[in-house]
Design a protein around this motif. Structure first.
Motif, PDB file in Angstrom:
ATOM      1  N   LYS A   2       0.835  -1.195   0.000  1.00 41.94           N
ATOM      2  CA  LYS A   2       0.000   0.000   0.000  1.00 41.94           C
ATOM      3  C   LYS A   2       0.871   1.246   0.000  1.00 41.94           C
ATOM      4  CE  LYS A   2      -3.518   2.419   2.706  1.00 41.94           C
ATOM      5  NZ  LYS A   2      -4.295   2.415   3.942  1.00 41.94           N
ATOM      6  N   LYS A   3       0.714   2.059  -1.027  1.00 43.15           N
ATOM      7  CA  LYS A   3       1.478   3.300  -1.120  1.00 43.15           C
ATOM      8  C   LYS A   3       0.638   4.456  -0.608  1.00 43.15           C
ATOM      9  CE  LYS A   3       3.794   6.371  -4.388  1.00 43.15           C
ATOM     10  NZ  LYS A   3       4.234   6.557  -5.780  1.00 43.15           N
ATOM     11  N   ALA A   4       1.219   5.207   0.338  1.00 41.62           N
ATOM     12  CA  ALA A   4       0.507   6.372   0.870  1.00 41.62           C
ATOM     13  C   ALA A   4       0.699   7.556  -0.063  1.00 41.62           C
ATOM     14  CB  ALA A   4       1.027   6.705   2.266  1.00 41.62           C
ATOM     15  N   GLY A   5      -0.349   8.372  -0.199  1.00 43.50           N
ATOM     16  CA  GLY A   5      -0.282   9.475  -1.138  1.00 43.50           C
ATOM     17  C   GLY A   5       0.696  10.560  -0.763  1.00 43.50           C
ATOM     18  N   ASN A   6       1.065  10.694   0.523  1.00 47.75           N
ATOM     19  CA  ASN A   6       1.931  11.789   0.943  1.00 47.75           C
ATOM     20  C   ASN A   6       3.389  11.364   1.080  1.00 47.75           C
ATOM     21  OD1 ASN A   6       1.558  10.155   3.135  1.00 47.75           O
ATOM     22  ND2 ASN A   6       1.264  11.821   4.623  1.00 47.75           N
ATOM     23  N   LEU A   7       3.775  10.164   0.589  1.00 49.08           N
ATOM     24  CA  LEU A   7       5.162   9.737   0.699  1.00 49.08           C
ATOM     25  C   LEU A   7       6.001  10.385  -0.399  1.00 49.08           C
ATOM     26  CD1 LEU A   7       4.928   5.935   1.566  1.00 49.08           C
ATOM     27  CD2 LEU A   7       5.323   7.857   3.092  1.00 49.08           C
ATOM     28  N   ASP A   8       7.269  10.682  -0.064  1.00 51.25           N
ATOM     29  CA  ASP A   8       8.201  11.306  -0.992  1.00 51.25           C
ATOM     30  C   ASP A   8       8.677  10.266  -2.007  1.00 51.25           C
ATOM     31  OD1 ASP A   8      10.212  12.609  -2.295  1.00 51.25           O
ATOM     32  OD2 ASP A   8      11.542  12.785  -0.572  1.00 51.25           O
ATOM     33  N   ASP A   9       8.423  10.508  -3.302  1.00 44.58           N
ATOM     34  CA  ASP A   9       8.793   9.549  -4.331  1.00 44.58           C
ATOM     35  C   ASP A   9      10.307   9.386  -4.464  1.00 44.58           C
ATOM     36  OD1 ASP A   9       6.213   8.935  -4.931  1.00 44.58           O
ATOM     37  OD2 ASP A   9       6.055  10.348  -6.591  1.00 44.58           O
ATOM     38  N   ARG A  10      11.097  10.332  -3.986  1.00 42.01           N
ATOM     39  CA  ARG A  10      12.553  10.228  -4.076  1.00 42.01           C
ATOM     40  C   ARG A  10      13.145   9.527  -2.850  1.00 42.01           C
ATOM     41  NH1 ARG A  10      15.071  10.079  -8.452  1.00 42.01           N
ATOM     42  NH2 ARG A  10      16.988  10.732  -7.404  1.00 42.01           N
ATOM     43  N   PHE A  11      12.335   9.279  -1.845  1.00 37.26           N
ATOM     44  CA  PHE A  11      12.843   8.598  -0.653  1.00 37.26           C
ATOM     45  C   PHE A  11      13.262   7.173  -1.005  1.00 37.26           C
ATOM     46  CE2 PHE A  11      11.932   5.556   2.749  1.00 37.26           C
ATOM     47  CZ  PHE A  11      12.823   5.990   3.718  1.00 37.26           C
ATOM     48  N   ILE A  12      14.399   6.748  -0.488  1.00 35.91           N
ATOM     49  CA  ILE A  12      14.871   5.392  -0.724  1.00 35.91           C
ATOM     50  C   ILE A  12      15.437   4.841   0.578  1.00 35.91           C
ATOM     51  CG2 ILE A  12      17.270   5.900  -1.395  1.00 35.91           C
ATOM     52  CD1 ILE A  12      15.061   3.563  -3.415  1.00 35.91           C
ATOM     53  N   MET A  13      15.039   3.636   0.932  1.00 38.71           N
ATOM     54  CA  MET A  13      15.568   3.009   2.145  1.00 38.71           C
ATOM     55  C   MET A  13      17.022   2.593   1.930  1.00 38.71           C
ATOM     56  SD  MET A  13      12.459   0.521   3.355  1.00 38.71           S
ATOM     57  CE  MET A  13      10.822   1.168   3.723  1.00 38.71           C
ATOM     58  N   SER A  14      17.740   2.502   3.023  1.00 36.95           N
ATOM     59  CA  SER A  14      19.132   2.065   2.946  1.00 36.95           C
ATOM     60  C   SER A  14      19.191   0.544   2.978  1.00 36.95           C
ATOM     61  CB  SER A  14      19.938   2.632   4.119  1.00 36.95           C
ATOM     62  OG  SER A  14      21.220   2.036   4.155  1.00 36.95           O
ATOM     63  N   PRO A  15      19.803  -0.079   1.961  1.00 31.25           N
ATOM     64  CA  PRO A  15      19.896  -1.547   1.960  1.00 31.25           C
ATOM     65  C   PRO A  15      20.770  -2.110   3.073  1.00 31.25           C
ATOM     66  CG  PRO A  15      20.256  -0.641  -0.238  1.00 31.25           C
ATOM     67  CD  PRO A  15      20.300   0.504   0.726  1.00 31.25           C
ATOM     68  N   LYS A  16      21.566  -1.251   3.716  1.00 26.87           N
ATOM     69  CA  LYS A  16      22.432  -1.787   4.772  1.00 26.87           C
ATOM     70  C   LYS A  16      21.694  -1.907   6.107  1.00 26.87           C
ATOM     71  CE  LYS A  16      24.730   2.635   5.842  1.00 26.87           C
ATOM     72  NZ  LYS A  16      26.024   3.350   5.705  1.00 26.87           N
ATOM     73  N   ILE A  17      20.461  -1.435   6.176  1.00 24.58           N
ATOM     74  CA  ILE A  17      19.618  -1.767   7.312  1.00 24.58           C
ATOM     75  C   ILE A  17      19.164  -3.210   7.119  1.00 24.58           C
ATOM     76  CG2 ILE A  17      17.473  -1.247   8.534  1.00 24.58           C
ATOM     77  CD1 ILE A  17      19.574   0.891   8.933  1.00 24.58           C
ATOM     78  N   ASP A  18      19.478  -4.090   8.075  1.00 23.77           N
ATOM     79  CA  ASP A  18      19.269  -5.523   7.892  1.00 23.77           C
ATOM     80  C   ASP A  18      17.841  -5.875   7.469  1.00 23.77           C
ATOM     81  OD1 ASP A  18      18.204  -4.851  10.370  1.00 23.77           O
ATOM     82  OD2 ASP A  18      19.633  -6.053  11.516  1.00 23.77           O
ATOM     83  N   PHE A  19      16.880  -5.148   7.995  1.00 22.95           N
ATOM     84  CA  PHE A  19      15.471  -5.359   7.644  1.00 22.95           C
ATOM     85  C   PHE A  19      15.262  -5.224   6.138  1.00 22.95           C
ATOM     86  CE2 PHE A  19      11.665  -2.731   6.715  1.00 22.95           C
ATOM     87  CZ  PHE A  19      10.673  -3.664   6.964  1.00 22.95           C
ATOM     88  N   VAL A  20      15.867  -4.196   5.549  1.00 23.91           N
ATOM     89  CA  VAL A  20      15.717  -3.929   4.119  1.00 23.91           C
ATOM     90  C   VAL A  20      16.526  -4.933   3.298  1.00 23.91           C
ATOM     91  CG1 VAL A  20      15.987  -2.187   2.309  1.00 23.91           C
ATOM     92  CG2 VAL A  20      15.370  -1.489   4.640  1.00 23.91           C
ATOM     93  N   ILE A 188      24.772  -1.418  -1.597  1.00 20.86           N
ATOM     94  CA  ILE A 188      24.336  -1.685  -0.222  1.00 20.86           C
ATOM     95  C   ILE A 188      24.604  -0.465   0.666  1.00 20.86           C
ATOM     96  CG2 ILE A 188      24.792  -3.095   1.832  1.00 20.86           C
ATOM     97  CD1 ILE A 188      25.372  -5.423  -0.165  1.00 20.86           C
ATOM     98  N   ASP A 189      25.736   0.192   0.456  1.00 27.17           N
ATOM     99  CA  ASP A 189      26.033   1.405   1.233  1.00 27.17           C
ATOM    100  C   ASP A 189      25.043   2.508   0.869  1.00 27.17           C
ATOM    101  OD1 ASP A 189      28.044   2.832   3.059  1.00 27.17           O
ATOM    102  OD2 ASP A 189      27.978   4.147   1.303  1.00 27.17           O
ATOM    103  N   GLY A 190      24.650   2.556  -0.393  1.00 30.16           N
ATOM    104  CA  GLY A 190      23.598   3.403  -0.936  1.00 30.16           C
ATOM    105  C   GLY A 190      23.361   4.736  -0.258  1.00 30.16           C
ATOM    106  N   ARG A 191      24.276   5.687  -0.390  1.00 30.68           N
ATOM    107  CA  ARG A 191      24.132   6.966   0.312  1.00 30.68           C
ATOM    108  C   ARG A 191      23.146   7.910  -0.350  1.00 30.68           C
ATOM    109  NH1 ARG A 191      29.605   8.202   3.636  1.00 30.68           N
ATOM    110  NH2 ARG A 191      29.857   6.055   4.387  1.00 30.68           N
ATOM    111  N   SER A 192      22.745   7.608  -1.565  1.00 28.02           N
ATOM    112  CA  SER A 192      21.727   8.430  -2.224  1.00 28.02           C
ATOM    113  C   SER A 192      21.091   7.625  -3.345  1.00 28.02           C
ATOM    114  CB  SER A 192      22.340   9.714  -2.796  1.00 28.02           C
ATOM    115  OG  SER A 192      23.127   9.410  -3.941  1.00 28.02           O
ATOM    116  N   LYS A 193      19.914   8.047  -3.736  1.00 28.91           N
ATOM    117  CA  LYS A 193      19.228   7.361  -4.840  1.00 28.91           C
ATOM    118  C   LYS A 193      19.985   7.581  -6.139  1.00 28.91           C
ATOM    119  CE  LYS A 193      14.614   6.551  -6.691  1.00 28.91           C
ATOM    120  NZ  LYS A 193      13.177   6.888  -6.590  1.00 28.91           N
ATOM    121  N   GLY A 194      20.645   8.740  -6.264  1.00 30.97           N
ATOM    122  CA  GLY A 194      21.416   9.030  -7.470  1.00 30.97           C
ATOM    123  C   GLY A 194      22.562   8.044  -7.664  1.00 30.97           C
ATOM    124  N   VAL A 195      23.247   7.719  -6.576  1.00 33.57           N
ATOM    125  CA  VAL A 195      24.346   6.744  -6.645  1.00 33.57           C
ATOM    126  C   VAL A 195      23.817   5.385  -7.089  1.00 33.57           C
ATOM    127  CG1 VAL A 195      26.004   5.430  -5.264  1.00 33.57           C
ATOM    128  CG2 VAL A 195      25.798   7.902  -4.949  1.00 33.57           C
TER     129      VAL A 195
END
Length: 319
Positions: A2-20, A188-195
């Motif tokens: 379920k995608k919420a309408g107010n979420l930032d489309d550029r937001f990206i989770m960090s893959p180095k968080i074990d959950f992700v 995995i270090d993924g410091r930005s979506k651009g990288v």
């Protein structure tokens, strides 16, 4: 999802968080991504991973709110060889002891009473670390059991890898941007979506992984669990650092190297007892006494695993 309408489309989770990390690499639907990562780290052709099975994928795909969840990724090859991948963000000076402890559990758990040694298959541990651990100018180091002078390998049952993310930014450490293992570490270090998007143009499997990560990052429930996990990790880092600072202070007051170690052990023991009491209530005196006699590496492992303990019996295995 379920995608919420107010979420930032550029937001990206960090893959180095074990959950992700487990959401991406620990799902049967994404097995091709796991194989690509393992092929890069273990330097094996992807064909050799035919028939690989993810054996602890029971959690997190549905974002189950279970803090006892296992957050490593474990796979079993058709040959019986097991591979365990763990993300470790919490800095610890006892990482070699910790990884050998968990490797030994993985190896010995293959055999039951009455089994011959023939049932024991090779076990590989891959540690992805968000801190520097090995005093070598290498991004990726690998260890086996070999004879000191000749290099003769006693057995191939043990293989341990360390991928140290901070070394990606250490000028003293050489890195080859064209190497798949380097590209996976940068993702995995993924410091930005651009990288991540740049890496996706170089590596087709990373492109797939990024696509999955983008979908997960826009899921409302996953975002809440992600933020909770981040907060939990920050709290753990604070507790452990406080214990170490207290131990160092006690040791300095004693004025000798042995005193520093004893002081750190005492502080870590008090931290462990405090956290366990908060979780299980008043502890038996004999259990507290046993904890107070443990060395710093064991106490470090105990504190790191407190969220996973279901009863006091889980604690006694360390004593």
């Amino acid at each position: 999802m379920k995608k919420a309408g107010n979420l930032d489309d550029r937001f990206i989770m960090s893959p180095k968080i074990d959950f992700v990390f487990k959401l991406i690499f620990g799902d049967e639907k994404n097995k091709d991504i796991l194989i690509a990562f393992l092929s890069a780290v273990l330097k094996m052709p992807v064909e050799e991973f035919a028939g690989i099975e993810i054996i602890n994928n029971e959690l997190l795909r549905e974002f189950a709110e279970d803090k006892k969840g296992i957050l490593d990724v474990r796979a079993k090859m058709s040959s019986g060889k097991q591979i365990d991948i763990e993300i470790q963000i919490l800095p610890t000076q006892f990482m070699p002891a910790r990884t050998l402890f968990y490797w030994s559990k993985m190896y010995s758990s293959q055999a039951r009473a009455g089994d011959s040694y023939a049932v024991l298959k090779k076990c590989v541990t891959i540690n992805i670390l968000d801190f520097k651990c090995i005093p070598l100018n290498k991004l990726h180091s690998c260890y086996h059991l070999t004879e000191d002078e000749t290099g003769y390998q006693l057995t191939d049952i043990l293989e341990i890898h360390f991928l140290e993310l901070p070394k990606l930014f250490d000028e003293a450490v050489e890195k080859d941007e064209s190497e798949p293992v380097t590209q996976w570490m940068e993702f995995i270090d993924g410091r930005s979506k651009g990288v991540m998007e740049m890496l996706a143009t170089k590596n087709e499997e990373i492109k797939k992984a990024l696509s999955i990560l983008e979908i997960v990052s826009q899921d409302e429930k996953a975002r809440m669990l992600y933020e909770a996990r981040e907060a939990e990790i920050r709290d753990q880092i604070t507790r452990i650092e406080s214990a170490r600072e207290e131990g160092l202070k006690e040791g300095m007051e004693k004025g000798m190297e042995k005193g520093i170690e004893e002081g750190e052990a005492n502080a870590l023991a008090r931290t462990a007892i405090k956290l366990l009491t908060k979780k299980f209530g008043l502890l038996p005196e004999e259990l507290k006494t046993g904890i107070s006699k443990l060395n710093p590496p064991t106490l470090d492992i105990m504190i790191d695993g407190i969220l996973d303990y279901e009863s006091l019996e889980d604690i006694k295995k360390h004593i």
